[in-house]
Design a protein around this motif. Sequence first.
Motif, PDB file in Angstrom:
ATOM      1  N   GLU A 272     106.158 112.022  39.650  1.00 21.94           N
ATOM      2  CA  GLU A 272     105.756 111.340  38.420  1.00 21.94           C
ATOM      3  C   GLU A 272     105.620 109.836  38.657  1.00 21.94           C
ATOM      4  N   LEU A 273     106.574 109.266  39.377  1.00 16.40           N
ATOM      5  CA  LEU A 273     106.508 107.834  39.671  1.00 16.40           C
ATOM      6  C   LEU A 273     105.300 107.503  40.537  1.00 16.40           C
ATOM      7  N   ARG A 274     105.039 108.351  41.526  1.00 14.61           N
ATOM      8  CA  ARG A 274     103.877 108.120  42.382  1.00 14.61           C
ATOM      9  C   ARG A 274     102.593 108.120  41.561  1.00 14.61           C
ATOM     10  N   ALA A 275     102.474 109.074  40.653  1.00 16.52           N
ATOM     11  CA  ALA A 275     101.263 109.153  39.832  1.00 16.52           C
ATOM     12  C   ALA A 275     101.112 107.912  38.958  1.00 16.52           C
TER      13      ALA A 275
ATOM     14  N   VAL B 236      97.747 106.295  40.954  1.00 17.80           N
ATOM     15  CA  VAL B 236      96.493 106.656  40.278  1.00 17.80           C
ATOM     16  C   VAL B 236      95.808 105.431  39.665  1.00 17.80           C
ATOM     17  N   PRO B 237      96.500 104.623  38.846  1.00 15.06           N
ATOM     18  CA  PRO B 237      95.817 103.446  38.293  1.00 15.06           C
ATOM     19  C   PRO B 237      95.458 102.408  39.354  1.00 15.06           C
TER      20      PRO B 237
ATOM     21  N   GLU C 118      87.171  99.944  40.890  1.00 13.35           N
ATOM     22  CA  GLU C 118      86.482  99.040  39.967  1.00 13.35           C
ATOM     23  C   GLU C 118      86.161  97.699  40.626  1.00 13.35           C
ATOM     24  N   THR C 119      87.105  97.182  41.405  1.00 11.49           N
ATOM     25  CA  THR C 119      86.916  95.862  42.014  1.00 11.49           C
ATOM     26  C   THR C 119      86.190  95.938  43.349  1.00 11.49           C
ATOM     27  N   GLY C 120      86.236  97.111  43.982  1.00  9.48           N
ATOM     28  CA  GLY C 120      85.583  97.288  45.269  1.00  9.48           C
ATOM     29  C   GLY C 120      86.529  97.068  46.434  1.00  9.48           C
TER      30      GLY C 120
ATOM     31  N   ASP D  93      86.098 106.553  37.721  1.00 10.82           N
ATOM     32  CA  ASP D  93      86.541 107.792  37.078  1.00 10.82           C
ATOM     33  C   ASP D  93      86.773 108.889  38.119  1.00 10.82           C
ATOM     34  N   GLY D  94      85.845 109.002  39.063  1.00 12.73           N
ATOM     35  CA  GLY D  94      85.980 110.030  40.087  1.00 12.73           C
ATOM     36  C   GLY D  94      87.168 109.786  40.992  1.00 12.73           C
ATOM     37  N   ALA D  95      87.382 108.532  41.387  1.00 16.92           N
ATOM     38  CA  ALA D  95      88.510 108.198  42.261  1.00 16.92           C
ATOM     39  C   ALA D  95      89.832 108.449  41.555  1.00 16.92           C
ATOM     40  N   GLN D  96      89.900 108.089  40.276  1.00 17.74           N
ATOM     41  CA  GLN D  96      91.124 108.310  39.512  1.00 17.74           C
ATOM     42  C   GLN D  96      91.431 109.801  39.405  1.00 17.74           C
ATOM     43  N   ALA D  97      90.427 110.599  39.085  1.00 22.78           N
ATOM     44  CA  ALA D  97      90.629 112.039  38.923  1.00 22.78           C
ATOM     45  C   ALA D  97      91.057 112.683  40.236  1.00 22.78           C
TER      46      ALA D  97
END
Length: 216
Positions: free
Chosen positions: A87-90, A94-95, A102-104, A197-201
Amino acid sequence: MVLPSFGVPRNLRERITETLRAAVISGELRPGAVHSAPHLAAQFGVSATPVREAMLDLVKEGLVDTVRNKGFRVTEPSEKDLDDLSELRALIEVPTVRRLAETGVDPQVLARLRPLAAGIERAAVEHDLIAHVATDMQFHLMLLAEAGNPQLVEVVRSLRARSRIYGLRRLAEREELVPSSAEHAQLLDLLEARDADGAQALMDRHIRHVRGIWAG
């Protein structure tokens, strides 16, 4: 056990520490088992001193305990502990991966990550679980380092080191480890395309594997 090079320079103690850490995480060194430094050193073909030093490093990480006059016992976290770690890892990884998309990410960094992604897949094909776990750790920490927060990287390093993924052996024997290992190259493609979105998922799914199909 053998000492893989992991694709980047490491001194002997670091290589032994990484190998033993990966052996604990993957379950190749089973929880509760006691191992002596001389016995492990014989498997590596090295003297006992760097192995003993490496095991003391793992004591500090909570992966093994010392057993007087015998060696080191592999610790066994509870199911609740493992759920909490995932849970902590996620919550962190993930964010962070989304923000990187987003930033590249520097193309040169992506180029350095490609061989590691390939190494993870190769280890899966060869059923080399220790190399698989160790290279996976390097891949994710190198990627997270691009967020520019060394404290974040150290926290994730600790969380990953305390995780256990005992199901890898079963997946490898069923030839099911390769598809999930390919997610690393897919993640790099998504980052290169700046598909947040794809990277996060994908990262969320990847971490869920730790307490799902990889858990054992």
